[in-house]
Scaffold this motif. Structure first.
Motif, mmCIF file in Angstrom:
data_model
loop_
_atom_site.group_PDB
_atom_site.id
_atom_site.type_symbol
_atom_site.label_atom_id
_atom_site.label_comp_id
_atom_site.label_asym_id
_atom_site.label_seq_id
_atom_site.Cartn_x
_atom_site.Cartn_y
_atom_site.Cartn_z
ATOM 1 N N ASN A 159 0.833 -1.203 0.000
ATOM 2 C CA ASN A 159 0.000 0.000 0.000
ATOM 3 C C ASN A 159 0.869 1.255 0.000
ATOM 4 O O ASN A 159 0.986 1.972 0.980
ATOM 5 N N VAL A 160 1.511 1.520 -1.135
ATOM 6 C CA VAL A 160 2.409 2.660 -1.260
ATOM 7 C C VAL A 160 2.230 3.274 -2.645
ATOM 8 O O VAL A 160 2.035 2.560 -3.632
ATOM 9 N N ARG A 161 2.250 4.587 -2.710
ATOM 10 C CA ARG A 161 2.060 5.277 -3.992
ATOM 11 C C ARG A 161 3.216 6.237 -4.251
ATOM 12 O O ARG A 161 3.860 6.728 -3.329
ATOM 13 N N ILE A 271 4.750 7.307 -0.676
ATOM 14 C CA ILE A 271 3.886 7.587 0.469
ATOM 15 C C ILE A 271 2.985 6.389 0.755
ATOM 16 O O ILE A 271 2.460 5.744 -0.162
ATOM 17 N N THR A 272 2.799 6.090 2.039
ATOM 18 C CA THR A 272 1.841 5.072 2.459
ATOM 19 C C THR A 272 0.816 5.696 3.392
ATOM 20 O O THR A 272 1.127 6.632 4.131
ATOM 21 N N ASP A 273 -0.406 5.185 3.344
ATOM 22 C CA ASP A 273 -1.462 5.646 4.248
ATOM 23 C C ASP A 273 -1.545 4.783 5.499
ATOM 24 O O ASP A 273 -2.425 4.993 6.340
ATOM 25 N N ASP A 274 -0.628 3.821 5.644
ATOM 26 C CA ASP A 274 -0.671 2.885 6.764
ATOM 27 C C ASP A 274 0.111 3.354 7.982
ATOM 28 O O ASP A 274 0.196 2.642 8.974
ATOM 29 N N LEU A 275 0.697 4.552 7.915
ATOM 30 C CA LEU A 275 1.488 5.056 9.039
ATOM 31 C C LEU A 275 0.945 6.361 9.602
ATOM 32 O O LEU A 275 1.627 7.024 10.385
#
Length: 422
Positions: A159-161, A271-275
């Motif tokens: 899950n990284v963009r 960027i990840t939304d998991d952090l």
């Protein structure tokens, strides 16, 4: 009685139950870097403060607020490194590494910034950095992005963009800077204290503000793409074409700027939304003017820095990996067997099997206690050395999790041959 001394705020310990994640991550990342032909460089923790002032920029948050700076006994100002690019440039110039040959370099080391500790942000933090010198085309920028994508794949991070942008040349950036100042001056009553401070020193940083009250104002701000030269536009377009041909998905974020003054042309963030709020795990871009600014000849350069702490946190929070037992074989010994014999035998085994992870029970303990330790270690087998084994010149091998195997006796040669298969 004196009080217990604790670690400094914003620093951390890595205990054995987590250090295996760091080791595995570093091994995977290093293997990818080796695959692409990058070489490791190491440099000091302490540098002259002037290095960071001249390279990073005196009006950046890093220099103004975050550096650990102090004077030596002789009055010289020195700082703990807050990032790795400036030190790498200093090192390649001082050691003559880029006089004739391009360089592809990497490092893995702790950095230090005096900021408010929070989840994903410590005062000591580790970075894997990559710095490339002597290549002016967008092909090497594309290689960096494809290489980091390969790292995410091998690390199991999904899950990284990728967000990319271009800042153009120094001339493009200067022209855009003037336009931004004029735009924000018209809305000075809306700007917060931080933005007002940056307005005439580093206005591009206002675009990176996290203040919700400025969101609409920033959204309507002029975009740098409208102030790029033809050459800058072509450089960025070529990068996008290479990424498209390679199937790498990305987003163009016209508001993406990097916080350090030395960036030009292509910049990017993974960027990840998991952090949560600290979602950037890797960022970088071109800095074609920095070598010249530090006294070298004009040299094209690009690179990135990857936050190891945040990657470890991501892996642990989402259980991406399972810990492998640190012990394959646990050596259990009878109290009657002399220590010298046990140590000598264990060294014989290690000499024959240098890759075997074997723990030897130290000190006197019952068989029951030793087997509990063996089970807790995660070992597959226990080697048992008792009086009977000593008299017969054999080793007993007991499977700790395989009932079908049970317990068998081996000569030394047979034991080595069997354990070699583990």
């Amino acid at each position: 009685m004196s009080s217990k001394i604790t670690r400094l705020r914003g620093m951390y310990d890595v205990t054995p139950d987590q250090v295996w994640v760091w080791q595995k991550l570093e091994h995977i990342v290093t293997s990818v870097l080796n695959q692409y032909g990058y070489q490791e460089i190491r440099f000091p923790i302490l540098e002259k403060t002037a290095l960071f002032h001249s390279a990073i920029g005196e009006v950046t948050d890093v220099v103004e607020k975050e550096m650990f700076t102090f004077e030596t006994r002789k009055g010289e100002s020195i700082s703990m490194r807050p990032e790795g690019t400036a030190s790498t440039v200093r090192a390649v110039l001082q050691n003559g590494l880029i006089f004739n040959d391009p360089q592809k370099l990497w490092y893995n080391c702790p950095m230090f910034r005096y900021e408010k500790p929070q989840k994903g942000r410590n005062r000591q933090f580790s970075q894997v950095g990559v710095e490339v010198f002597g290549f002016d085309g967008p092909d090497v920028d594309a290689e960096l992005l494809l290489m980091t994508k390969k790292m995410w794949d091998r690390l199991g991070i999904k899950n990284v963009r990728l967000e990319i942008n271009t800042l153009g040349t120094a001339e493009c950036r200067a022209a855009y800077r003037d336009v931004l100042i004029a735009y924000f001056e018209k809305h000075a009553d809306i700007l917060d204290a931080d933005a007002k401070k940056r307005l005439h020193t580093n206005p591009l940083r206002i675009l990176d503000s996290k203040n919700p009250a400025l969101r609409a104002l920033i959204a309507d701000a002029p975009m740098i793409k409208d102030y790029l030269s033809d050459a800058s536009q072509q450089h960025f377009q070529q990068l996008c074409e290479i990424l498209d041909d390679c199937g790498l998905v990305y987003e163009i974020n016209p508001k993406l700027v990097r916080g350090l003054d030395y960036y030009t042309h292509n910049v990017f963030e993974w960027i990840t939304d998991d952090l949560g709020a600290q979602g950037t795990i890797c960022a970088g871009g071109r800095y074609d003017r920095l070598v010249e600014m530090q006294g070298g000849k004009p040299t094209a350069a690009t690179g990135f820095a990857m936050g190891v702490d945040r990657l470890v946190e991501l892996i642990l929070d989402h259980d991406l990996w399972q810990n492998e037992p640190q012990t394959q074989v646990f050596l259990i010994r009878d109290k009657q067997v002399p220590d010298a014999k046990v140590i000598a035998m264990s060294e014989q085994i290690r000499n024959e099997l240098p890759e075997l992870k074997m723990t030897v029970n130290m000190g006197q303990a019952s068989f029951k206690s030793q087997f509990k330790k063996a089970d807790k270690s995660g070992a597959q087998f226990a080697i048992i050395i008792g009086e009977e084994e000593m008299n017969q010149g054999v080793f007993s091998l007991k499977a700790l999790h395989d009932r079908d195997f049970g317990q068998k006796q081996f000569t030394f040669a047979e034991l080595v041959e069997f354990l070699h298969q583990l």
